[in-house]
Scaffold this motif. Sequence first.
Motif, PDB file in Angstrom:
ATOM      1  N   SER A  85       0.503  -1.365   0.235  1.00  0.00           N
ATOM      2  CA  SER A  85       0.088  -0.451  -0.246  1.00  0.00           C
ATOM      3  C   SER A  85       0.321   1.319  -0.359  1.00  0.00           C
ATOM      4  O   SER A  85       0.841   2.557  -0.792  1.00  0.00           O
ATOM      5  N   THR A  86       1.507   1.290   0.713  1.00  0.00           N
ATOM      6  CA  THR A  86       2.531   2.017   0.902  1.00  0.00           C
ATOM      7  C   THR A  86       4.135   2.476  -0.146  1.00  0.00           C
ATOM      8  O   THR A  86       4.945   3.471   0.179  1.00  0.00           O
ATOM      9  N   GLY A  87       4.276   1.048   0.037  1.00  0.00           N
ATOM     10  CA  GLY A  87       5.679   0.961  -0.592  1.00  0.00           C
ATOM     11  C   GLY A  87       7.122   1.124  -0.011  1.00  0.00           C
ATOM     12  O   GLY A  87       8.405   1.385  -0.299  1.00  0.00           O
ATOM     13  N   GLN A  88       6.449   1.589   1.289  1.00  0.00           N
ATOM     14  CA  GLN A  88       7.804   1.424   2.539  1.00  0.00           C
ATOM     15  C   GLN A  88       7.596   0.416   3.705  1.00  0.00           C
ATOM     16  O   GLN A  88       7.018  -0.324   3.107  1.00  0.00           O
ATOM     17  N   PRO A  89       8.882  -0.109   3.608  1.00  0.00           N
ATOM     18  CA  PRO A  89       8.985  -1.369   4.890  1.00  0.00           C
ATOM     19  C   PRO A  89       8.265  -0.994   5.940  1.00  0.00           C
ATOM     20  O   PRO A  89       7.859   0.516   6.533  1.00  0.00           O
ATOM     21  N   VAL A  90       7.753  -2.362   6.309  1.00  0.00           N
ATOM     22  CA  VAL A  90       6.773  -2.682   7.400  1.00  0.00           C
ATOM     23  C   VAL A  90       7.064  -1.951   9.187  1.00  0.00           C
ATOM     24  O   VAL A  90       5.937  -0.912   9.290  1.00  0.00           O
ATOM     25  N   LEU A  91       8.101  -2.104   9.188  1.00  0.00           N
ATOM     26  CA  LEU A  91       8.971  -1.465  10.544  1.00  0.00           C
ATOM     27  C   LEU A  91       8.899  -0.465  10.742  1.00  0.00           C
ATOM     28  O   LEU A  91       8.590   0.305  11.633  1.00  0.00           O
ATOM     29  N   GLU A  92       9.053   0.493   9.446  1.00  0.00           N
ATOM     30  CA  GLU A  92       9.395   1.607   9.276  1.00  0.00           C
ATOM     31  C   GLU A  92       7.173   2.863   9.612  1.00  0.00           C
ATOM     32  O   GLU A  92       7.400   3.442  10.047  1.00  0.00           O
ATOM     33  N   ASP A  93       6.866   1.820   8.296  1.00  0.00           N
ATOM     34  CA  ASP A  93       5.594   2.234   8.563  1.00  0.00           C
ATOM     35  C   ASP A  93       4.997   2.483   9.885  1.00  0.00           C
ATOM     36  O   ASP A  93       4.722   3.037  10.913  1.00  0.00           O
ATOM     37  N   LEU A  94       5.308   1.175  10.826  1.00  0.00           N
ATOM     38  CA  LEU A  94       4.612   1.145  12.524  1.00  0.00           C
ATOM     39  C   LEU A  94       5.420   1.676  12.838  1.00  0.00           C
ATOM     40  O   LEU A  94       5.055   2.424  14.336  1.00  0.00           O
ATOM     41  N   ALA A  95       6.548   1.846  12.616  1.00  0.00           N
ATOM     42  CA  ALA A  95       7.363   2.762  13.770  1.00  0.00           C
ATOM     43  C   ALA A  95       6.731   4.352  13.429  1.00  0.00           C
ATOM     44  O   ALA A  95       6.606   5.047  14.892  1.00  0.00           O
ATOM     45  N   ASN A  96       6.688   4.889  12.570  1.00  0.00           N
ATOM     46  CA  ASN A  96       5.910   6.355  12.468  1.00  0.00           C
ATOM     47  C   ASN A  96       4.072   6.076  13.249  1.00  0.00           C
ATOM     48  O   ASN A  96       4.039   7.245  13.086  1.00  0.00           O
ATOM     49  N   ARG A  97       3.464   4.910  12.697  1.00  0.00           N
ATOM     50  CA  ARG A  97       1.748   5.455  12.905  1.00  0.00           C
ATOM     51  C   ARG A  97       2.415   4.428  14.427  1.00  0.00           C
ATOM     52  O   ARG A  97       1.059   4.984  15.608  1.00  0.00           O
ATOM     53  N   LEU A  98       3.666   4.268  15.523  1.00  0.00           N
ATOM     54  CA  LEU A  98       2.154   3.889  16.469  1.00  0.00           C
ATOM     55  C   LEU A  98       2.540   4.897  17.516  1.00  0.00           C
ATOM     56  O   LEU A  98       1.770   4.627  18.983  1.00  0.00           O
ATOM     57  N   PRO A  99       3.641   5.758  17.609  1.00  0.00           N
ATOM     58  CA  PRO A  99       3.371   6.693  18.464  1.00  0.00           C
ATOM     59  C   PRO A  99       2.610   7.190  17.747  1.00  0.00           C
ATOM     60  O   PRO A  99       1.321   8.011  19.422  1.00  0.00           O
ATOM     61  N   ALA A 100       1.503   7.414  17.032  1.00  0.00           N
ATOM     62  CA  ALA A 100      -0.075   7.863  17.341  1.00  0.00           C
ATOM     63  C   ALA A 100      -0.868   7.440  17.706  1.00  0.00           C
ATOM     64  O   ALA A 100      -2.249   8.432  18.490  1.00  0.00           O
ATOM     65  N   SER A 101      -0.924   6.345  17.772  1.00  0.00           N
ATOM     66  CA  SER A 101      -1.813   5.044  18.440  1.00  0.00           C
ATOM     67  C   SER A 101      -1.725   5.262  19.545  1.00  0.00           C
ATOM     68  O   SER A 101      -2.146   5.627  20.628  1.00  0.00           O
ATOM     69  N   LEU A 102      -0.323   5.753  20.116  1.00  0.00           N
ATOM     70  CA  LEU A 102       0.083   5.136  21.627  1.00  0.00           C
ATOM     71  C   LEU A 102      -0.263   6.591  22.220  1.00  0.00           C
ATOM     72  O   LEU A 102      -0.977   6.725  23.623  1.00  0.00           O
ATOM     73  N   GLU A 103      -0.299   7.579  21.908  1.00  0.00           N
ATOM     74  CA  GLU A 103      -0.188   9.528  21.836  1.00  0.00           C
ATOM     75  C   GLU A 103      -1.413   9.096  22.716  1.00  0.00           C
ATOM     76  O   GLU A 103      -2.139   9.749  23.652  1.00  0.00           O
ATOM     77  N   LEU A 104      -2.357   8.689  21.654  1.00  0.00           N
ATOM     78  CA  LEU A 104      -4.616   8.433  21.845  1.00  0.00           C
ATOM     79  C   LEU A 104      -4.730   7.786  22.429  1.00  0.00           C
ATOM     80  O   LEU A 104      -5.167   7.845  23.650  1.00  0.00           O
ATOM     81  N   THR A 105      -4.066   6.093  22.941  1.00  0.00           N
ATOM     82  CA  THR A 105      -4.980   5.406  23.800  1.00  0.00           C
ATOM     83  C   THR A 105      -4.026   5.650  25.534  1.00  0.00           C
ATOM     84  O   THR A 105      -5.105   6.169  26.232  1.00  0.00           O
ATOM     85  N   LEU A 106      -3.014   6.506  25.243  1.00  0.00           N
ATOM     86  CA  LEU A 106      -2.391   6.810  27.422  1.00  0.00           C
ATOM     87  C   LEU A 106      -3.671   7.986  27.264  1.00  0.00           C
ATOM     88  O   LEU A 106      -3.724   8.112  28.268  1.00  0.00           O
TER      89      LEU A 106
END
Length: 341
Positions: A85-106
């Motif tokens: 979908s993004t053409g980027q490494p999945v690990l990089e996608d997760l690293a970029n998006r995980l802080p957004a979910s963590l900030e919202l959830t916490l």
Amino acid sequence: MSGRLSTIGVRITHAIPVILGVVVVSFLLTRALPGDPAVYFAGAAADEESIAEIRTALGLDKPLYEQFIIYAGDVATGDLGNSLSTGQPVLEDLANRLPASLELTLTALLLSCSIAIPLGVLAATRPGSAVDHLCRVLVTAGVSLPTFFTGVVLIYVFYYLLGIAPSPLGRLDFIFIEPDHVTGFYLIDAAIAGDWETWLGALKQLVLPAATLALFTLAPLARMTRAAMLSALSSDYIRTARAAGLTEDKVLFTYAFRNALLPVITTLGMVFSFTLGANVLVEKVFAWPGIGSYAVEALVVSDYAAVQGFVLAMALLFVALNLVIDLTYTLIDPRIGFETK
């Protein structure tokens, strides 16, 4: 101290079979998804020959066991593959998006805990009162109202009618520049940079989605706090403490509340792990760029690598969370030692 560290190592070792099982199950389930990633990647106008070439390039023409061996070897080296979908490494996608979910959830959990725990304690100490009825109403509303409905209502009232909330489009309004990446949490990064205008803008953007998620997480926390406090207050040791002449505050907070915290912590851990992966509706309503929306987008197009990476990341977070909960238990009640588990 050494005994505790060794036991933590044993717990991590016990988690390895769980992680391996998650890798196997996620691999098999993604292969069972409807659709063909090669067809999506090739486009609607591609012919069968082009699709076959892409399938070969992606390794989808190999037998299933060969695909799994290749995938397991990549995971062992930290390579989760590239997202179609993004053409980027999945690990990089997760690293970029995980802080957004963590900030919202916490933030949502911090808000819900600050309301649910005091409300549950008050409801337990005043059964049948107005506070008790308010607790029941909030619990019922939190369980009954879908998160997307709550989010839409909050947007309609505070953004459309009152005009006091920013547009529900992502983590930061377009008039602000993203703070320099340090932790990925906009509130923390803006505070580190001393950019308080951006910090305030990020906070305003976070209020409505966090409130939406907080109402959903508030229900189980308030209900468990009330039930645990009622159970603790009816215990023999509480009656003994009162008979010994201890003050009501000491009985309530030193003895009853401390013992009631154990099931509340367990519930908080379960709510956190569930919310982090299941807040996709909130992320979609508020265009929040988290891992929940990332996983759903990957599922729609049968993006195997992205889905597998998301499941693996959730499994690792869940294992880490369980370890943190175990450590918290020993801090709350020293009688619960690692050696007894």
